[in-house]
Write an enzyme that holds these catalytic residues in place. Structure first.
Site, short mmCIF file in Angstrom:
data_model
loop_
_atom_site.label_atom_id
_atom_site.label_comp_id
_atom_site.label_asym_id
_atom_site.label_seq_id
_atom_site.Cartn_x
_atom_site.Cartn_y
_atom_site.Cartn_z
N GLU A 176 -4.20 3.88 0.78
CA GLU A 176 -4.53 2.44 0.80
C GLU A 176 -5.09 2.01 2.16
O GLU A 176 -4.35 1.51 3.01
CB GLU A 176 -3.31 1.59 0.46
CG GLU A 176 -3.64 0.10 0.39
CD GLU A 176 -2.43 -0.78 0.11
OE1 GLU A 176 -2.62 -1.99 -0.08
OE2 GLU A 176 -1.30 -0.27 0.10
N LYS A 213 -6.19 2.93 -3.29
CA LYS A 213 -5.90 1.51 -3.47
C LYS A 213 -6.75 0.75 -2.46
O LYS A 213 -6.54 0.86 -1.24
CB LYS A 213 -4.42 1.21 -3.29
CG LYS A 213 -4.07 -0.25 -3.51
CD LYS A 213 -2.56 -0.49 -3.62
CE LYS A 213 -2.26 -1.96 -3.81
NZ LYS A 213 -0.83 -2.22 -4.07
#
Length: 295
Positions: A176, A213
């Site tokens: 992420e 992400k």
């Protein structure tokens, strides 16, 4: 790797619920839920309250596998129980939802326009416990605040270095590298980020799988190459401070990108709601995020 979980995450319809607020973000999550800081005296009481909140969400009939593919947990949540079962087992066995674990320890100070992850000193121990708790994958967050190539490269290098250790432990990492929605050069940052991620993906072994992400990009379908990459199980989107309505609209413009929302999922949930009110609010949120994810 759990092959059934892999197939669900690779090909299933739905989204990933982010229930992984940690020590630093827990007070705000509780405040948004209607529990102010004066309602608890210490961290123990705080984490008891947030586990009760998460338990209410997870056990709600609105939180089901027909809409939700996976759920990201905070480390303490993984080690706690719901109805006599460890949370990951409850999600997988009772709900049919794939459990993930947040493993980062927060963000370092900003350097070169980014915030790297703080060192994860006990990662191997955490991964061993995650396997014992039947967790499928992990999540770790960095933040990109400026379009500085040196900083963005450092973020991606760090993320993939940690991801390799997670892969070696038999888990699937969610990488992420969040691009701050207030980044003044967000589009440029996203273009640089995509190229750095592609470079790293292309260096992976054939059987090394990751998830990504990412902040919903300014230019729709910016991340299409990442979504289609053979080493990527799924690309999910964080809401990043957008309201649920705005995040959903932006998400719909990106083919193959699905949600992994936290605040946007829980923004209308409150401690003083009746069960019927709570479940109805959660159902509305789940349905709208699902619709945006499969559009």
């Amino acid at each position: 790797m759990n092959q059934q979980h892999f197939e669900r995450m690779k090909n299933g319809k739905g989204f990933v619920a982010a229930l992984d607020q940690s020590g630093g973000s827990t007070p705000k999550a509780l405040a948004d839920y209607g529990i102010p800081e004066e309602a608890y005296e210490n961290d123990t009481e705080m984490f008891d309250l947030v586990h009760a909140m998460r338990t209410r969400i997870i056990t709600s009939p609105a939180f089901d596998a027909s809409h939700i593919l996976g759920a990201i947990l905070f480390e303490q949540t993984m080690d706690r129980e719901i109805e006599g079962m460890y949370t990951g087992d409850y999600l997988a066995e009772k709900k049919g939802i794939v459990p993930f674990l947040k493993v980062d320890k927060g963000l370092a100070e900003e350097t070169n326009g980014v915030q790297l992850m703080k060192p994860i000193m006990d990662l191997e121990t955490t991964l061993r416990r995650a396997n014992e708790r039947h967790i499928f994958g992990t999540k770790m967050r960095s933040v990109i605040k400026e379009a500085q190539p040196k900083g963005i490269k450092a973020v991606v290098d760090q993320q993939f270095a940690v991801a390799k250790r997670i892969i070696d432990a038999g888990l699937v990492p969610i990488i992420e590298p969040e691009v701050d929605i207030h980044n003044q050069e967000k589009e440029k940052s996203e273009a640089l980020l995509k190229e750095e991620i592609l470079f790293r993906l292309n260096a992976l072994d054939q059987d090394d799988y990751v998830m990504l992400k990412l902040t919903i990009p300014n230019i729709p379908n910016t991340y299409q190459e990442l979504i289609e990459h053979p080493n990527v199980v799924r690309v999910v989107a964080l809401s990043g401070g957008y309201s649920r309505e705005e995040a959903n609209e932006k998400l719909k413009a990106n083919d193959g990108l699905i949600a992994s929302f936290s605040r946007a999922l829980s923004q209308d949930l409150h401690a003083d709601q009746t069960d019927d009110e709570f479940n109805a609010a959660l159902q509305e949120a789940v349905q709208s995020i699902y619709d945006a994810s499969v559009a």
